[in-house]
Design a protein around this motif. Sequence first.
Motif, mmCIF file in Angstrom:
data_model
loop_
_atom_site.group_PDB
_atom_site.id
_atom_site.type_symbol
_atom_site.label_atom_id
_atom_site.label_comp_id
_atom_site.label_asym_id
_atom_site.label_seq_id
_atom_site.Cartn_x
_atom_site.Cartn_y
_atom_site.Cartn_z
ATOM 1 N N SER A 1 0.837 -1.201 0.000
ATOM 2 C CA SER A 1 0.000 0.000 0.000
ATOM 3 C C SER A 1 0.869 1.247 0.000
ATOM 4 O O SER A 1 2.014 1.235 0.442
ATOM 5 N N ARG A 2 0.300 2.295 -0.509
ATOM 6 C CA ARG A 2 1.029 3.565 -0.577
ATOM 7 C C ARG A 2 0.860 4.300 0.747
ATOM 8 O O ARG A 2 -0.211 4.260 1.359
ATOM 9 N N PRO A 3 1.903 5.008 1.206
ATOM 10 C CA PRO A 3 1.791 5.699 2.489
ATOM 11 C C PRO A 3 0.807 6.861 2.411
ATOM 12 O O PRO A 3 0.617 7.458 1.347
ATOM 13 N N PRO A 4 0.176 7.196 3.528
ATOM 14 C CA PRO A 4 -0.681 8.374 3.570
ATOM 15 C C PRO A 4 0.153 9.640 3.584
ATOM 16 O O PRO A 4 1.364 9.603 3.853
ATOM 17 N N LEU B 1 -4.364 7.706 1.183
ATOM 18 C CA LEU B 1 -5.046 8.530 2.180
ATOM 19 C C LEU B 1 -4.366 9.888 2.228
ATOM 20 O O LEU B 1 -3.147 9.992 2.140
ATOM 21 N N LEU B 2 -5.177 10.936 2.420
ATOM 22 C CA LEU B 2 -4.670 12.307 2.449
ATOM 23 C C LEU B 2 -5.425 13.062 3.529
ATOM 24 O O LEU B 2 -6.645 12.942 3.653
ATOM 25 N N ALA C 1 1.272 15.425 14.283
ATOM 26 C CA ALA C 1 -0.159 15.166 14.101
ATOM 27 C C ALA C 1 -0.380 14.169 12.966
ATOM 28 O O ALA C 1 -1.244 13.280 13.052
ATOM 29 N N GLY C 2 0.416 14.309 11.888
ATOM 30 C CA GLY C 2 0.322 13.374 10.776
ATOM 31 C C GLY C 2 0.743 11.965 11.159
ATOM 32 O O GLY C 2 0.110 10.984 10.753
ATOM 33 N N MET C 3 1.815 11.851 11.943
ATOM 34 C CA MET C 3 2.249 10.539 12.421
ATOM 35 C C MET C 3 1.151 9.858 13.221
ATOM 36 O O MET C 3 0.855 8.659 13.027
ATOM 37 N N GLU C 4 0.548 10.604 14.124
ATOM 38 C CA GLU C 4 -0.485 10.029 14.995
ATOM 39 C C GLU C 4 -1.717 9.633 14.192
ATOM 40 O O GLU C 4 -2.329 8.582 14.445
ATOM 41 N N TRP C 5 -2.081 10.456 13.214
ATOM 42 C CA TRP C 5 -3.211 10.120 12.344
ATOM 43 C C TRP C 5 -2.900 8.868 11.528
ATOM 44 O O TRP C 5 -3.732 7.953 11.420
ATOM 45 N N GLN D 1 -4.575 4.891 11.427
ATOM 46 C CA GLN D 1 -5.062 4.199 10.226
ATOM 47 C C GLN D 1 -4.345 2.860 10.019
ATOM 48 O O GLN D 1 -4.561 2.186 9.007
ATOM 49 N N GLY D 2 -3.472 2.500 10.950
ATOM 50 C CA GLY D 2 -2.731 1.249 10.834
ATOM 51 C C GLY D 2 -1.530 1.341 9.916
ATOM 52 O O GLY D 2 -0.999 0.313 9.482
ATOM 53 N N MET D 3 -1.066 2.564 9.622
ATOM 54 C CA MET D 3 0.061 2.763 8.714
ATOM 55 C C MET D 3 1.355 2.957 9.507
ATOM 56 O O MET D 3 1.329 3.441 10.638
ATOM 57 N N ASP D 4 2.487 2.598 8.889
ATOM 58 C CA ASP D 4 3.756 2.670 9.613
ATOM 59 C C ASP D 4 4.586 3.902 9.267
ATOM 60 O O ASP D 4 5.687 4.083 9.790
ATOM 61 N N CYS D 5 4.081 4.758 8.357
ATOM 62 C CA CYS D 5 4.801 5.975 8.008
ATOM 63 C C CYS D 5 3.815 6.980 7.433
ATOM 64 O O CYS D 5 2.661 6.648 7.137
ATOM 65 N N VAL D 6 4.279 8.218 7.283
ATOM 66 C CA VAL D 6 3.455 9.270 6.687
ATOM 67 C C VAL D 6 4.365 10.207 5.896
ATOM 68 O O VAL D 6 5.515 10.449 6.279
ATOM 69 N N VAL D 7 3.859 10.688 4.783
ATOM 70 C CA VAL D 7 4.569 11.689 3.988
ATOM 71 C C VAL D 7 4.030 13.062 4.371
ATOM 72 O O VAL D 7 2.816 13.243 4.508
#
Length: 200
Positions: free
Chosen positions: A2-5, A46-47, A82-86, A90-96
Amino acid sequence: MSRPPAIILAGGLSTRMGGGNKGLRLLAGETLLSRVIARMRPQCDLLALNANGHPDQFEDYDLPVIADGFGGFPGPLAGILAGMEWAAAQGMDCVVSVSVDTPFLPQDLVHRLREAKGRNGLAIAASEAPNGELRDHPTCGLWPVGLADDLHAALESGLHRTGQFAAAYDPGRAVFNSNPVDPFLNLNSPQDLADAARYL
C-alpha cells in the motif's frame, strides 16, 4: 504494497502572506491547497490536512482536518507529529508530509522518498540547483510513525527546526532537479504568488 498516507501542512500563521489561511490563497484561479491535493492524491491512498482554526473553512476539500496537538503554533514539526499520529490510527507505519505552499511538487515524490529512505526509515526531499548545490526541504519527507514519541519529546523540549530533528535519524535524500523551477519552491508572500503565476 500500500502507498503511504500524506499530511498537507497548513497549520502556520501565514504572517508574510498577510495572515489568514495560506492554503486558500489563489494561484492562477486555483487555491494553493487545491493544487497540492491534485499533486498528492494520485500518489497516496489517504490524504489529510493539518490546519488550526475552524475546520469548516476546508469543508469543500473532503479531507480529514487535524489540528496541532501543541498550542502556540510551534511550526511544521507539530503538524508532522499530528500526521504521524493520524497515520498510526489508520494502521500505517509511516506518513509523507508536504507543505501547502508548494504547488509544484513532483508527481513521483512519494515513490522517490520511499526509495531514498535511510536506515531509520526516514527520507527528506532535496533539490539540486544548476550549480550542483543541494538544498534540503525537510518539511517534505517520509516519516516513520515509530518516531512519534521522540518527536513529541523534542517538541516539549522546545525544538522547532524540522531539519534538526530529521538529521538526528540519518535521513536518506530524494534529490530532484530544479530546472526550470525548484519543485519545492514555497510561496510566502503575494509577490511569490505573482512570480509563481508567471512560471505557470
